[in-house]
Design an enzyme around this catalytic site. Structure first.
Site, PDB file in Angstrom:
ATOM      1  N   ASP A  74       0.861  -1.178   0.000  1.00  0.00           N
ATOM      2  CA  ASP A  74       0.000   0.000   0.000  1.00  0.00           C
ATOM      3  C   ASP A  74       0.905   1.239   0.000  1.00  0.00           C
ATOM      4  O   ASP A  74       2.089   1.156   0.329  1.00  0.00           O
ATOM      5  CB  ASP A  74      -0.888  -0.049   1.256  1.00  0.00           C
ATOM      6  CG  ASP A  74      -1.662   1.233   1.454  1.00  0.00           C
ATOM      7  OD1 ASP A  74      -2.313   1.691   0.505  1.00  0.00           O
ATOM      8  OD2 ASP A  74      -1.589   1.784   2.582  1.00  0.00           O
ATOM      9  N   ASP A 102      -2.228  -0.290   5.881  1.00  0.00           N
ATOM     10  CA  ASP A 102      -2.447   0.383   7.166  1.00  0.00           C
ATOM     11  C   ASP A 102      -3.897   0.682   7.473  1.00  0.00           C
ATOM     12  O   ASP A 102      -4.210   1.182   8.555  1.00  0.00           O
ATOM     13  CB  ASP A 102      -1.715   1.736   7.171  1.00  0.00           C
ATOM     14  CG  ASP A 102      -2.402   2.730   6.255  1.00  0.00           C
ATOM     15  OD1 ASP A 102      -2.516   2.431   5.050  1.00  0.00           O
ATOM     16  OD2 ASP A 102      -2.867   3.773   6.745  1.00  0.00           O
TER      17      ASP A 102
HETATM   18 MG   LIG Z   1      -3.024   3.203   3.201  1.00  0.00          MG
END
Ligand SMILES: [Mg+2]
Length: 251
Positions: A12, A192
């Protein structure tokens, strides 16, 4: 077990490789990040991709002049080995038609931003007052509800995004894992946000390794504290060729 040559790495971007900024265009990219990712990609036989809600072109700008495989817009766009598929705005007339309605709903809200990505639309309220943030979220929920079926609402950190229903990061990772140089490797995914949780589950099911960045309930197996810790791990992996997931705390 270090798995140094058998991993396929999926990363990511916001909140994982870089710290989240007050506005999405204010992200700061560490100058050593892209060169380290290029070295690491070499060690992984090319099996390294960015998997993000951002458009592919924005990731290219942040990591220039390097070019990576990118699953953009949560997998709506996919660019592998320089060839891009999907993600065209003109493929989404229903979403385009709803954009003026969304703009009208948030027009009087301070510090609420609409980010038009073509095949998806995000509303950002990180800098808004709590009451304006609430109204911004209500607006994007209402428009997403009108488009239900073909589109879904994806909520993240101070952002709500209307994305094609079929697009998820888990699908994107599985699509990449079908093809060389990814096929046959162990998928390792770092993310996250709550948008990453379904991808953690997909990676877990497929025998891969999921790593959550930052605090919070998670389906991931392991955890890193923040993007700085992620960069530290990636730089060391690029340098030494060694990666030991057992050394990371369980999530
Ligand atoms: Mg992210």
């Amino acid at each position: 077990m270090t798995g140094q040559s058998d991993d396929a790495l999926f990363l990511d971007f916001d909140g994982t490789l870089v710290e989240i900024a007050p506005r999405p265009d204010q992200v700061r990219v560490a100058p050593e990040l892209a060169p380290a990712l290029e070295r690491l990609r070499g060690r992984l036989g090319g099996a390294l991709a960015v998997v993000t809600g951002r458009p592919v072109g924005v990731i290219d700008d942040f990591l220039a002049p390097a070019r990576f495989d990118v699953a953009g817009l949560h997998g709506v766009e996919l660019r592998i080995d320089g060839v891009q598929v999907g993600g065209r705005a003109e493929d989404h007339p229903e979403l385009r038609a709803r954009l003026p309605q969304l703009q009208a709903l948030v027009a009087d809200l301070d510090a609420v931003l609409i980010e038009d990505k073509g095949a998806s639309v995000a509303v950002h309220w990180r800098l808004a007052t709590p009451s304006d943030a609430e109204r911004a979220e209500a607006a994007v929920r209402a428009v997403a509800a009108d488009l239900a079926g073909d589109y879904r609402l994806q909520l993240g950190k101070a952002v709500g995004e209307i994305v094609p229903a079929a697009a998820t990061k888990g699908h994107a990772i599985r699509a990449l894992m079908q093809r060389p140089p990814y096929a046959g490797r162990r998928a390792v995914f770092l993310g996250d946000d709550r948008t990453d949780e379904l991808a953690f589950e997909a990676v877990n099911q497929d025998g891969g390794l999921s790593i959550r960045v930052g605090p919070g309930e998670t389906a991931a197996a392991r955890r890193l504290a923040d993007p700085e810790a992620v960069r530290g791990l990636l730089y060391a992996w690029a340098e030494t060729g060694r990666f030991d997931p057992e050394a990371l705390p369980r999530a």
